[in-house]
Design an enzyme around this catalytic site. Structure first.
Site, short mmCIF file in Angstrom:
data_model
loop_
_atom_site.label_atom_id
_atom_site.label_comp_id
_atom_site.label_asym_id
_atom_site.label_seq_id
_atom_site.Cartn_x
_atom_site.Cartn_y
_atom_site.Cartn_z
CG ASP A 112 -2.00 -1.01 1.16
OD1 ASP A 112 -2.04 -1.73 0.13
OD2 ASP A 112 -2.79 -1.12 2.12
CB SER B 283 -36.67 -6.76 -9.40
OG SER B 283 -37.96 -7.10 -9.78
CE LYS C 42 -31.24 -11.30 -4.08
NZ LYS C 42 -31.16 -10.02 -3.43
CD GLU D 155 -26.41 -5.33 -5.24
OE1 GLU D 155 -26.75 -5.33 -6.44
OE2 GLU D 155 -27.23 -5.39 -4.29
CE LYS E 276 -27.38 -13.04 -12.54
NZ LYS E 276 -26.30 -12.07 -12.52
CE LYS F 136 -34.40 -12.41 -0.06
NZ LYS F 136 -34.11 -10.99 -0.16
CB CYS G 200 -49.21 14.49 27.64
SG CYS G 200 -50.59 13.58 26.94
CB CYS H 26 -50.03 14.90 23.60
SG CYS H 26 -48.65 13.76 23.82
#
Ligand code: IVH
Length: 666
Positions: free
Chosen positions: A33, A82, A115, A173, A289, A313, A411, A431
């Protein structure tokens, strides 16, 4: 001499880019780095000495110092779809059966990907250079977030190699690694600011900042996973496209695998269910896919999602913890909400301390009590929920059912249950807890946007009796403000200034800010466009309101009721008297073409030239006579000629008259 320096600069840029790709795409850095930073500094210094040689694609030019004015909406050349979800092996096998049937027995294989839990972005490269990036938005149009996207070092500003198509849209993403997320939240707590609920929100929030310098500090990253518009076909299969992406210098998730059948798909998916916690970013499932593009086309799509792609999922993450106490919060319309304070527990990457119990009916059904061990879940939800109570672990001698509040905890006023509803409300019109919530909403970002009026200041203003309603905000004086705690001359002046600026906010913002039940920003905009003034809206009958297409009887009723309540009328009149003067809506039919440049060519059936130009203007767009990369789309009528040709060459979107009418909602 100058030539030499230019060469040297270019060599340094190439070198920096090469190390970026080695680091982000191949995960195989060749230098430390420190060495990288030295290279970068060298380039920066040389450019500083020769500013005339700076080009926007230089790695030093990622972060713009200019504040962003706001995000333009832009149309996606190819819609961003989607995908449907599955949760079980069985559902996944059913998906495979549908694919097999749709392909009529032909052989096929899959690509299996992680995902990534972030947000979808489209990157548009023209001649290899990043020209635009937009969020998914509603799938057809999203926000142009280019300035912020450019700060993400994993995203190349220029693509490598000769085979890059002239137009290449890459979808993928943007995400925030777990560590960056933890650091960001720690810093937020330190600064006394609210934390982000999860890495996805943090990533989305970071891309929506109006200062790219802050986005640059947020350590966002990116994985490419799909193709949008492309001027020449890239590959025959999805997997090959991903390989091409990688060759162009775009990061593709290294855990992407081909699978020859559904059994193999399932094996891969199952293996990640446990491995996923070791990743340094969050995933919420897998994406499967069909690999070949011709087969994807053959399968086509249903409604909004393709038939060749499915998400699998993972089960929502759960955690067990103990309810330490239960608070009752008062909302802006008086609704009382029970909230559980929990023994802090880690769940899906965040520490959870509180969970909403939604309402007292739900709470009673679960029978949540103080001291209970409970199961909480964050099923993709932002706010954790209590889903189960471990009754067996309850101490039967000490445990008592939670008692419904008989008066408002803030209140002490009367509470009443909604007719036919689940909510318990404080019905005291004075209130102060409700008032604070209402004021907080009134000044909120989506309403009057008075950002200097934070919760602590509102608290003081209400407690001191300086503000009893919205109108009082506009009568505050400098000398009243400076007397408050933690309020110097400068901050008081800032508060006065931002309140003053809000007087001329657009009408829809004022309508939204009133907090009329069932009226959010979108409905407020419809009302503002329809009536054009507060006065006209206040005089509208229920019948008149229900004539508006998007407004149903319940919403119409709540608008009418609110605007005909003498108390509310008095406050609104006082606001106007105190100099609130909302800006009327601009005379346009819609914002469907906002920010777009459109070229019209050929003969149209429904419009004369003048009419079409006016129509485009009415919907917020502008027309131009020549096609360029900047053209949003070309509207082509009959016998369109060279402009249509040019649009095809440049890959500019082309609409016929019917598609155009649809676009403007006709
Ligand atoms: S493919 C038509 N692949 O998940 C295909 N999406 O729930 C479009 N996502 O909107 C998307 N990782 O934001 C695809 N490897 C991946 C993904 C992925 C995360 C997100 C994406 C999409 C959402 C759908």
């Amino acid at each position: 001499m100058k030539k030499d320096i230019q060469k040297q600069i270019e060599r340094l840029r190439e070198e920096v880019r090469r190390h970026d790709v080695l680091y982000y795409v191949h995960n195989a850095p060749e230098i430390t780095d420190r060495r990288y930073d030295t290279l970068f500094a060298e380039l920066k210094n040389l450019e500083a000495e020769h500013p005339e040689l700076i080009t926007p694609d230089s790695p030093t030019q990622r972060v713009s110092e200019q504040p962003i004015e706001g995000f333009q909406t832009v149309a996606h050349a190819v819609p961003m779809l989607s995908i449907d979800n599955t949760y079980t092996e069985e559902e996944l096998r059913e998906f495979d059966k549908r694919v097999s049937k749709g392909l009529e027995g032909g052989a096929y294989d899959y690509t299996v990907e992680l995902k990534i839990d972030g947000l979808a972005i489209s990157l548009r490269y023209e001649k290899g250079s990043l020209e635009q990036s937009a969020t998914r938005g509603d799938g057809r149009r999203g926000d142009d977030v280019t300035a912020n996207i450019r700060t993400i070092r994993a995203i190349p500003l220029t693509l490598e190699g000769k085979a890059v198509p002239d137009i290449l849209e890459v979808r993928g993403e943007v995400y925030m690694p777990k560590r960056a997320f933890a650091e960001l939240n720690a810093a937020k707590i330190e600064a006394g600011e609210p934390e982000f609920a999860n890495p996805r929100n943090a990533a989305a929030g970071s891309l929506k900042l109006l200062d790219a310098r802050i986005t640059a500090q947020r350590k966002l990253s990116f994985f490419a996973y799909a193709l949008g518009q492309v001027s020449t076909p890239l590959a025959r299969t999805h997997f090959e496209s991903l390989e091409k992406f990688r060759a162009f210098g775009l990061p593709v998730n290294p855990n992407t695998k081909k699978a020859k059948d559904i059994n193999e798909v399932l094996n891969i998916c199952n293996s990640w269910e446990t491995k996923k916690d070791k990743l340094d970013y969050q995933i919420d499932g897998m994406v499967i896919k069909v690999n070949r593009y011709d087969q994807q086309d053959m399968l086509g799509m249903t409604g909004r999602a393709p038939r060749w792609c499915i998400a699998y999922k993972f089960a929502a993450e759960q955690a067990e913890t103990v309810v330490e106490s239960i608070d009752v919060q008062v909302g802006k319309s008086g609704i009382l909400t029970p909230v559980a304070n929990l023994k802090p527990v880690k769940l899906a990457g965040t520490t959870v301390k509180r969970a909403s119990l939604h309402n007292f009916d739900m709470m009673a059904k679960l029978d949540v009590r103080c001291g209970d061990t409970v199961v909480i879940e964050k099923a993709g939800e932002i706010i954790p929920q209590v889903v189960d109570v471990k009754i067996k672990q309850r101490n039967l001698f000490e445990s008592k059912p939670f008692e419904l509040p008989t008066s408002c905890p803030a209140c002490g006023g009367k509470v009443k249950k909604d007719e036919n509803g689940v909510y318990l409300r404080c019905v005291n019109p004075h209130c102060t807890a409700q008032l604070k919530e209402r004021l907080g909403y009134f000044v909120g970002k989506g309403q009057m946007d008075i950002d200097t009026l934070g919760p602590a200041l509102i608290e003081q203003l209400v407690e001191k009796g300086l503000v009893k309603n919205y109108a009082d905000l506009y009568q505050l004086r400098f000398d009243q403000l400076v007397q408050l705690e933690r309020m110097g001359d400068k901050s008081a002046a800032n508060v006065m200034d931002s309140i003053d600026k809000s007087r001329t906010q657009p009408l829809w913002r004022l309508i939204a800010a009133l907090g009329i039940r069932n009226v959010g920003g979108q409905t407020a905009q419809i009302l503002s466009d329809e009536f054009g003034s507060l006065d006209a809206l206040m005089n509208a009958s229920v019948e008149r309101l229900t004539q508006i297409e998007q407004i149903g009887p319940i919403v119409a009723e709540s608008i009418y009721e609110y605007l005909n309540d003498p108390k509310n009328i008095k406050v609104i009149e006082a606001m106007l008297a105190a100099g609130v003067k909302p800006a009327p809506p601009k005379a346009k039919t819609s914002a469907a073409l906002a920010g777009m440049t459109i070229v019209v060519t050929g003969t149209l059936k429904n419009f004369t030239r003048q009419q079409i130009e006016q129509t485009i203007k009415d919907h917020g767009g502008k027309t131009s006579s020549s096609v360029s990369k900047k053209t949003s789309f070309v509207l082509a009528g009959e016998e369109a000629g060279s402009k249509l040709e040019k649009a095809r060459q440049l890959g500019v979107e082309i609409l016929d008259e019917t598609q155009f009418l649809k676009r403007i909602g006709k």
